[in-house]
Write an enzyme that holds these catalytic residues in place. Structure first.
Site, short mmCIF file in Angstrom:
data_model
loop_
_atom_site.label_atom_id
_atom_site.label_comp_id
_atom_site.label_asym_id
_atom_site.label_seq_id
_atom_site.Cartn_x
_atom_site.Cartn_y
_atom_site.Cartn_z
N GLN A 57 -4.33 8.45 -3.61
CA GLN A 57 -4.53 7.85 -2.54
C GLN A 57 -4.77 8.40 -1.31
OE1 GLN A 57 -5.96 5.05 -2.73
NE2 GLN A 57 -4.84 3.56 -4.22
N ARG A 77 1.04 -1.26 -0.14
CA ARG A 77 0.06 -0.01 0.07
C ARG A 77 0.81 1.17 0.06
NH1 ARG A 77 -4.78 2.20 -1.23
NH2 ARG A 77 -6.01 3.29 0.51
N ASN A 131 -6.55 4.40 -7.15
CA ASN A 131 -7.78 5.01 -6.44
C ASN A 131 -8.83 5.14 -7.46
OD1 ASN A 131 -9.31 5.68 -4.21
ND2 ASN A 131 -8.42 7.84 -4.26
N THR A 176 -10.57 -0.07 -9.22
CA THR A 176 -9.32 -0.64 -8.74
C THR A 176 -9.62 -2.05 -9.61
OG1 THR A 176 -9.95 0.15 -6.43
CG2 THR A 176 -8.83 -2.21 -6.82
#
Length: 575
Positions: free
Chosen positions: A426, A109, A407, A387
């Site tokens: 993001q 992430r 995103n 996504t």
């Protein structure tokens, strides 16, 4: 018929050897089913884009494992599905390793830059600046995709990074034929993409029109970036030539990402969230994804109810699901964040005892208003669902579920000049202001506030369901706030309602996320059921199609797979 003829037929019948039916002769297809899965013997890939699926399947055919195929697909999608596949974003990969009998969660992430702070998106009136948090260079989190895919390959793969990048390089350099899906996405994305001269130059012609269906679309700058990564590894992206170009672009546009941010970025191997549902073991992603915790939480609550006997998508079943979703999403607001920075009561949230306490509060005949679960916060409405997810199972018993994203569709819309790399937005997934929702109408709590190097909360829910110690179902979906509930319904459809994976994928979906206090409903549910839900006190709102699941199962010695029909271009293939 004469007596002699009858006698001859009788004698003939006595000499027929009875056909023996063995377990191996069990029919593959259930002809009662309306939809049928793709079936294969040696391995299977399901992804949102056909060229990416083909690239992953070729790796499996060459003897590579599911991790090899997953990394190959991840890089290929950066070329063929630019609205979601990426080098400038991040995500989560769940991996089952057959030889170790172990499942691991790879967190790649994005992170907040070192210069980020909790008030960075507030204007002079203390309100969230929506343009800044979604479409500026400050909206970009430090990307993790390249480092994450490379780590997966190095630790668990068998092929070289150069081999994994071959299909992506070829497609970027030689071009690919524009299909209806890519064309449509470029039409809708032009308003955001045209704000970046580099994006406009890549995705549109000199006159500003998008590439047309059937035309060859090349991405030479992206091909060069992919070649640098193939030759130099992640250093090219995080420390070398690509990093330099990213930093120059940031400095020129008031962005925050520095060379230090890129050099310091590291993916993390985490313990997956683990639960049990009706005898099956469920693995999914831990924080900073909220997906695994709340998926297991909801399954724990619903396990106490006779879902199968209540029936699929009946008002009784849907009522129980909706009430369960409301409690889970309220807990998401209250507790969830990056566990490297805040304490999240994971064990309590996924415990059967806590599920029982929630289950006792659910009234079978009427709703609990969301306001009564937690008070209503202030929120603003916007929605984005871009996504992408893919699932893989190989002949060795390995499995991969991977979900990653920029995103929004095409992320921030910003491309780093000279790289062909789109940047994420993001930072919008953080809580920019307490009680104000992000673009998915998800309301964040204090635990998800912005801090340097913190990973923003996510709903991505790559999931592996195990049966008798082996991967049985690999699934996941895009869909923003609806990812968790979409994944929940796939699991319930195959376990509770005994659907094949194609039926489970095609079934009508619903969603509730605590606030707004309404059921989002796809087309397909009958009017009588809707009336019964409204009688119980539910507010119903018609919804766009939810998610795009890509799923693979292993049943009776065969791989069964299905790509979601809700979005065009997806493909499941086996061999």
């Amino acid at each position: 018929m004469t007596k002699i003829a009858k006698l001859l037929i009788f004698i003939f019948c006595l000499n027929i050897t009875p056909i023996k039916v063995t377990a191996q002769d069990t029919p593959i297809y259930d002809y009662r089913a309306i939809f049928h899965p793709v079936i294969s013997k040696n391995g299977m890939v399901a992804s949102q884009e056909d060229l990416a699926t083909q690239s992953g399947l070729e790796v499996l055919k060459e003897g590579g494992n599911a991790i090899d195929a997953a990394v190959t697909i991840g890089f290929t999608l950066a070329v063929t599905l630019p609205r979601a596949g990426n080098l400038g974003g991040g995500g989560f990969m769940l991996i089952h390793l057959a030889d170790q009998q172990k499942t691991v969660a790879l967190d790649y992430r994005e992170k907040a830059p070192l210069a980020a702070n909790s008030d960075m998106f507030l204007d002079e009136n203390g309100e969230v600046d929506q343009q800044k948090i979604k479409f500026s260079h400050q909206a970009v989190g430090v990307p993790g995709t390249v480092a994450g895919l490379a780590m997966a390959l190095e630790k668990y793969g068998t092929i070289s990074l150069e081999r994994a990048l071959q299909p992506a390089i070829k497609l970027a350099e030689d071009g690919m034929i524009v299909d209806e899906d890519l064309y449509n996405s470029l039409v809708f994305a032009k308003r955001n993409l045209q704000k970046s001269p580099a994006s406009l130059a890549i995705f549109y012609k000199a006159d500003g029109s998008p590439y047309q269906i059937g035309e060859n679309f090349k991405q030479p700058d992206l091909a060069n970036s992919l070649k640098l990564i193939a030759n130099q590894g992640i250093k090219a992206f995080h420390q070398g030539e690509i990093a330099d170009k990213i930093v120059r672009d940031m400095e020129a546009n008031n962005g925050l990402i520095t060379k230090e941010d890129l050099a310091k970025y590291k993916p993390i191997i985490r313990e997956p969230i683990e639960g049990k549902y009706r005898g099956y073991k469920v693995y999914s992603m831990p924080p900073p994804s909220s997906g695994g915790v709340h998926l297991v939480q909801m399954l724990n609550i619903l396990e106490k109810f006779p879902i199968q006997s209540l029936g699929h998508n009946t008002s009784s079943t849907l009522h129980l699901m909706v009430e369960t979703m409301k409690f889970a999403y309220a807990d998401r607001f209250k507790f969830m964040g990056d566990t490297d920075f805040v304490d999240v009561p994971i064990k309590r949230l996924i415990s059967k005892k806590y599920a029982d306490q929630i289950g006792e509060k659910i009234d079978l005949e009427k709703v609990i208003p969301s306001q009564n679960i937690l008070p209503k916060p202030v929120f603003q409405s916007n929605e984005s669902t871009e996504t992408t997810h893919y699932s893989i199972m190989d002949r060795y018993g390995n499995a991969v579920a991977n979900t990653y994203t920029l995103n929004f569709s095409y992320g921030s819309g910003l491309t780093v000049p000279g790289t062909g790399i789109l940047l994420n937005n993001q930072m919008d997934d953080f809580t920019a202001k307490l009680g104000v929702s992000n673009a998915y109408q998800l309301i964040g709590g204090q635990n998800n506030s912005i801090s340097p190097e913190k990973r923003m909360l996510s709903s991505m829910t790559p999931t592996i369901v195990m049966k008798e110690g082996k991967p049985w179902l690999v699934t996941g979906s895009p869909g923003g706030s609806r990812i968790i509930t979409t994944t929940l319904q796939i699991i319930m459809n195959v376990i509770d309602h005994e659907m094949n994976i194609a039926e489970a994928t095609n079934a009508t979906r619903i969603h509730h996320q605590w606030f707004p206090d309404q059921i989002r409903l796809e087309r397909g549910l009958n009017g009588d059921t809707i009336d019964l839900l409204e009688t119980k006190g539910h507010t119903i709102k018609s919804s766009f199609a939810m998610g795009s699941t890509q799923s693979v199962m292993y049943k009776k010695g065969q791989f069964h797979g299905a790509s979601d029909p809700r979005k065009p271009g997806a493909l499941t293939l086996g061999y």
